[in-house]
Design an enzyme around this catalytic site. Structure first.
Site, short mmCIF file in Angstrom:
data_model
loop_
_atom_site.label_atom_id
_atom_site.label_comp_id
_atom_site.label_asym_id
_atom_site.label_seq_id
_atom_site.Cartn_x
_atom_site.Cartn_y
_atom_site.Cartn_z
N LYS A 1 0.82 -1.22 0.00
CA LYS A 1 0.00 0.00 0.00
C LYS A 1 0.86 1.27 0.00
O LYS A 1 0.63 2.20 -0.78
CB LYS A 1 -0.94 -0.04 1.20
N THR B 1 4.02 1.55 -0.86
CA THR B 1 4.77 1.58 -2.11
C THR B 1 3.89 2.12 -3.24
O THR B 1 4.35 2.94 -4.05
CB THR B 1 5.26 0.16 -2.46
N ARG C 1 2.04 8.22 7.03
CA ARG C 1 2.34 8.23 8.45
C ARG C 1 3.82 7.96 8.70
O ARG C 1 4.53 7.46 7.84
CB ARG C 1 1.50 7.17 9.17
N LYS D 1 7.06 -6.20 10.96
CA LYS D 1 6.48 -5.53 9.80
C LYS D 1 7.53 -4.87 8.93
O LYS D 1 7.41 -4.80 7.71
CB LYS D 1 5.46 -4.48 10.26
N ALA E 1 -3.88 1.34 12.33
CA ALA E 1 -5.29 1.24 11.97
C ALA E 1 -5.98 0.07 12.65
O ALA E 1 -7.21 0.03 12.71
CB ALA E 1 -5.45 1.11 10.45
N PHE F 1 -3.57 -0.67 6.89
CA PHE F 1 -4.12 -2.01 6.73
C PHE F 1 -5.22 -2.02 5.66
O PHE F 1 -5.21 -1.22 4.74
CB PHE F 1 -4.59 -2.56 8.07
N PHE G 1 3.95 -8.21 -9.34
CA PHE G 1 5.09 -9.06 -8.98
C PHE G 1 5.54 -9.79 -10.25
O PHE G 1 4.73 -10.10 -11.13
CB PHE G 1 4.71 -10.07 -7.90
#
Length: 555
Positions: free
Chosen positions: A70, A72, A93, A104, A272, A300, A380
């Site tokens: 997200k 990226t 953020r 993470k 989130a 998220f 990908f």
């Protein structure tokens, strides 16, 4: 392919004053932190032009170990918008140290779609999290100090709700006892720690509009209750002024740049899954007044971050999104379709189609807010043409365009098709934004509305005392607040192992907390924790300085 940190380290960064100049900000309107990052001053924020750009929200399907990308995608889209001639700013953020040293990883993007300086952003940055931690714990110390010196407010030590925080995953601190060791150490009581990103002070910083609003919100924090059950606030303790002083600089948004030297505002960092998951209102509003398009993300999946962005942040700040981008990967859709992580490299069109149910649920939810949706297929190398076609055909049946984006490998140029699709959606004036529930709806009904309409639960089930507590808050004047549901990010349900698009389940409400200063009610569901723990093999074991004194192991 180089690692993210190697790519970031090789970036040719421009002096931060040049990035500020692209936004129309002069040298006297920023406070440089070295050569490559700065804060926009309070005076500059107060004097921003009367302009309103278009707001684009980037969200995603539910996260899986396969990855969604997200942040990226947010960075790549922002770079692509600038490449096709649009004045665009990215708003995301800040990173928490807890996940960075846990599992993470960082929060600066990845591959050729990153914000730099990556190492600074993922470590101490400009000190905002330290300021939030200090302000929060100052209030904690002043509460215990007030009780020690006579307890003039008659605070019931059994009903103190204000805990302490630290910006690290540390399960051993979830429940503790303070005041041990004798009379001189104060009164013994049970309390605990949350992670800093779950702090109400973090939420307040991200929702405050200026310093005066910040202090007013801090003063409204309810820290506990007297023996007569009357609420006690931070202003009653006399802490709001000093807390504001500690947060004065932290309230100023941070200006940095992408690998392609485009402006990015990185500010605030609530999770989130346990908080409202959005960057600061100040940063978003500033970007909207300085740009034609603002690309921001919510944490998220859309069931958490986007729902809270729309029903809390947009409600409180009067923001009107123009379009939503839902990020998905073929790999993650295959996991939602039942494929094991070890088998994701093999083509499986059937699993992709099955997994699209999760994507479809998020699309329908976002459309329910009256917002046009574009799906970004974060590419990908193992993705096959047939798998991509399956996603695009599924989305087309819902009236949504799904665009392949190669920003991770190619940077902004790889997201130009996505940028054009997003501009078409945002400029179409098709947005008819509407909130999920009204302010006047009872708190229990607000929880039920989110559970049934967003999560597709059949019902909610509350622990003893929850409904009585909600009713007491309504009687005390807090009934008009929105609700912020804390639950697992991995599923629409409260069961992290229930992937896809489950329905008919029960949402278990374990606890509710009043965040009067932030202006919402936190609803804790299932086994979600406001203080995470480290995994069996934390990332911290791989983070070190190499022989050249450079950081290794950040990702």
């Amino acid at each position: 392919m180089k690692t993210d940190i190697e790519i970031a380290r090789a970036a040719v960064k421009r002096p931060i004053a040049q990035i500020a100049a692209r936004l129309g900000l002069g040298p006297d309107q920023i406070l440089p932190y070295g050569h490559d990052k700065a804060k926009i001053t309070h005076d500059a924020l107060a004097a921003l032009p009367d302009h309103q750009g278009r707001l684009i929200l980037v969200t995603a399907i539910n996260p899986t170990p396969a990855g969604e990308g997200k942040t990226t995608t947010t960075v790549g889209l922002g770079d692509a918008l600038n490449r096709i001639g649009k004045r665009a700013t990215i708003c995301i953020r800040e990173a928490s140290l807890g996940p960075n040293f846990g599992m993470k990883g960082g929060a600066a993007g990845g591959g050729m779609a990153q914000i730099v300086p990556m190492e600074d952003m993922n470590l101490h940055f400009t000190g905002d999290f330290h300021a939030i931690t200090s302000a929060h714990n100052l209030l904690s110390a002043m509460i215990d100090n007030h009780i020690y010196w006579g307890n003039a407010l008659d605070i019931d030590t059994r009903r103190i709700t204000w805990r302490r925080v630290v910006d690290m995953n540390d399960r051993a601190l979830r429940d503790i006892t303070v005041g041990l060791g004798g009379v001189s150490n104060g009164f013994t009581r049970q309390t605990g720690f949350d992670i800093t990103v779950a702090s109400e002070v973090m939420a307040i910083l991200c929702l405050a509009t200026d310093l005066a609003d910040l202090q007013a919100r801090l003063g409204q924090i309810v820290i506990g209750y007297t023996r007569d059950r009357a609420p006690v606030t931070a202003s009653d303790i006399g802490a709001d002024g000093a807390m504001t002083v500690l947060l004065r600089d932290a309230l100023q948004p941070n200006l940095v740049q992408t690998l392609e030297n485009n402006p990015a505002l990185v500010h605030g960092g609530p999770f989130a899954n346990i908080a409202h998951g959005c960057n600061s209102v100040i940063a978003t509003r500033a970007a909207l007044r300085l740009s034609d398009y603002v690309v921001t993300e919510a944490g998220f999946g859309a069931d958490l971050g986007a729902q809270k962005f729309l029903d809390i942040k947009c409600r409180k700040a009067g923001l009107m999104p123009s379009a939503v981008v839902v990020v998905a990967t073929v790999r993650a859709l295959k996991m939602n379709g039942g494929v094991a992580r070890a088998d994701l490299g093999a083509e499986n069109v059937v699993a992709v189609r099955n997994g699209c149910a999760n994507l479809g649920r998020h699309i329908e939810n976002m459309q329910g807010y009256g917002l046009p949706v574009v799906v970004a297929i974060n590419h990908f190398t193992a993705d096959t043409d047939a798998e991509i076609a399956a996603v695009q055909e599924y989305c087309a049946a819902l009236g949504v365009q799904a665009v392949v984006s190669r920003h991770w490998a190619e940077g902004g140029v790889g997201a130009e098709d996505l940028a054009r699709a997003v501009i078409a959606a945002a400029d179409s004036d098709a947005a008819d934004f509407r909130l999920l529930y009204s302010d006047e709806m009872p708190l229990w009904d607000k929880i039920e509305t989110i559970a049934t309409r967003i999560y597709r639960a059949a019902r909610i089930e509350a622990a003893p005392g929850v409904q009585a507590q909600l009713q007491a808050w309504e009687q005390a004047g807090h009934g008009n607040l929105p609700v912020c549901i804390a639950k697992t990010q991995y599923s629409f349900s409260a069961d992290p192992d229930l992937r896809g698009a489950p329905q008919g389940h029960t949402l278990p409400v374990r606890e509710v907390r009043l965040s009067a200063g932030a202006g919402f009610i936190v609803v804790i569901c299932g086994q979600i924790m406001t203080m995470p723990g480290l995994p069996r093999v934390p990332a911290a074991e791989s983070i070190r300085l190499n022989d050249l004194g450079l950081v290794e192991g950040l990702f």
